[in-house]
Scaffold this active site. Structure first.
Site, PDB file in Angstrom:
ATOM      1  CE1 TYR A  22     -16.645  53.533 -53.206  1.00 51.46           C
ATOM      2  CE2 TYR A  22     -15.043  51.926 -52.418  1.00 51.46           C
ATOM      3  CZ  TYR A  22     -16.231  52.608 -52.268  1.00 51.46           C
ATOM      4  OH  TYR A  22     -17.012  52.368 -51.157  1.00 51.46           O
ATOM      5  CD  GLU A  64     -18.636  55.448 -50.875  1.00 44.23           C
ATOM      6  OE1 GLU A  64     -18.858  54.236 -51.002  1.00 44.23           O
ATOM      7  OE2 GLU A  64     -19.533  56.308 -50.995  1.00 44.23           O
TER       8      GLU A  64
END
Ligand code: GDP
Ligand code: MN
Length: 384
Positions: A107, A195
């Site tokens: 992530y 993101e």
């Protein structure tokens, strides 16, 4: 303003971030053709502005082009519902992307940390799932790296953070490079969020952004006309989306007195006065400085798209804005459309005298002060 995954990936690719190949389409036959270009081994992904598409059934892997086409047919027009988006969203387009083999999912994100007023890069080895879940169950697995506004990030700082996140050596160097590119992309595109989840490591040891979410700061959209033009109605209020396309600062508030002013402060002040007079503001609309007749007309049009509107208050303090220009805009609006609600105008400042003269003898109600204008529009709109 949230960008779709395909737009986000295009933006990131332009900054040198590795992303899988892919094309967007709204058509099942075309999806089959695109899938063929990738040898049938593709992932079909619903392009809706919500998270958790995977769990909602909006992301599926294929090894056959015809099946990818059939799934596209099934998906287009369907409503996807996820935990983050319980009311659901209709799928209009899909991204048919090259399917990559994934060994590990990480992530990465860049966002504004409001507590420190600095950019922060978030890194985690626990990608794939929702980051909120990681934050709750295993907060230590998220490493936060503050970006100094004056000096930016140095390679060694990024490397230290990547190591702290326990990213394996094979991916670490690539991730350092990717983070530098993400921060550059964030600044240059006036993003308020980037993101990558998952940031995928392939079995061959290549790091690639398998999913991407970019959101652009709406106050900077004037610098990014191409994105403003693609503002997605499905994601927000349709009038707000139209306002974004027209480059007008408009926020829908749910009341019934339309408000136009120049300068955010004056508009908010007008909202307060309308409330104080017993009315309920339908919107916040800042016509901007130097408002020309055409723009004022466009603002009136926008306000009237809201069926709830029972009256319009126009409050202009002319500095750069010339009041006679504003008056011409109001008159043009009256001439070119049917306005069935009362309109009160209070105009003051540069060329106010000329402006007021232009409005004399029209259906328009004029007022000498902001308070008077608010009282008049509330009385006229509610028939008090
Ligand atoms: P989201 O659920 O809306 O965040 O959509 P994602 O693009 O993140 O896809 C959800 C999941 O599908 C990912 O976490 C991956 O596990 C999987 N996935 C997506 N693209 C690929 C791909 O190209 N190859 C493989 N193997 N899995 C993928
Ligand atoms: Mn994802």
């Amino acid at each position: 303003m949230k960008l779709h995954e395909y737009q986000s990936k295009d933006l990131l690719a332009a900054h040198g971030v590795p992303v899988p190949g892919g094309k967007v389409t709204a058509n099942a036959e075309e999806a089959t053709e695109i899938a063929k270009e990738f040898g049938g081994k593709v992932v079909v992904k619903a392009q809706v502005l919500m998270g958790g598409r995977g769990k909602a059934g909006g992301v599926k892997l294929f090894s056959d082009a015809a099946e990818a086409g059939a799934f596209t047919k099934e998906l287009i027009g369907k409503k996807l519902v996820s935990i983050q988006n319980p009311q659901g969203m209709i799928v209009e387009k899909v991204l048919v992307a090259e399917q990559i083999d994934i060994a590990e999912e990480y992530y990465l994100s860049v966002l504004m940390d409001r507590a420190t007023s600095q950019l922060v890069v978030m890194i985690s080895k626990e990608g794939g799932m929702e980051i909120e879940e990681v934050a709750e169950k295993n907060p230590d697995a998220i490493v936060k790296l503050q970006v100094d506004p004056a000096f930016g990030l140095s390679d060694f700082e990024i490397r230290a953070a990547v190591n702290q996140a326990k990213i394996p050596a094979v991916a670490a160097g690539q991730m350092v490079q990717m983070i530098k590119k993400l921060v550059a992309a964030y600044k240059q595109s006036d993003a308020d969020l980037i993101e990558i989840n998952p940031c995928a490591l392939t079995p061959e040891g290549k790091l690639i952004a398998a999913d991407a979410k970019v959101s652009i700061d709406e106050n900077a959209l004037f610098r990014h006309k191409d994105y403003a033009a693609t503002a997605d109605d499905s994601a927000e209020d349709p009038i707000e989306a139209e306002a974004a396309r027209r480059g007008i600062a408009y926020v829908r508030l749910g009341g019934d007195i339309g408000i136009i002013g120049n300068g955010a402060g004056l508009v908010m002040c007008s909202m307060d006065e309308v409330k104080a007079a017993g009315g309920s503001p339908a919107d916040f609309l800042d016509v901007g400085g130097g408002a020309q007749a055409e723009r004022v007309k466009s603002c009136v049009e926008l306000i009237l798209m809201d069926d709830n509107v029972k009256g319009i208050l126009i409050n202009i303090f002319g500095g750069i804005t010339r009041c006679d220009e504003v008056a011409k805009g109001i008159l043009a609006a009256f001439e070119s459309m049917e306005i069935n609600v009362p309109v009160v105008a209070r105009i003051e400042g540069t060329a106010a005298e000329e402006g007021r003269k232009l409005l004399e003898g029209t259906k328009l109600i004029t007022a000498a002060s902001m308070q008077e204008a608010a009282q008049k529009i509330v009385a006229a709109a509610y028939g008090k």
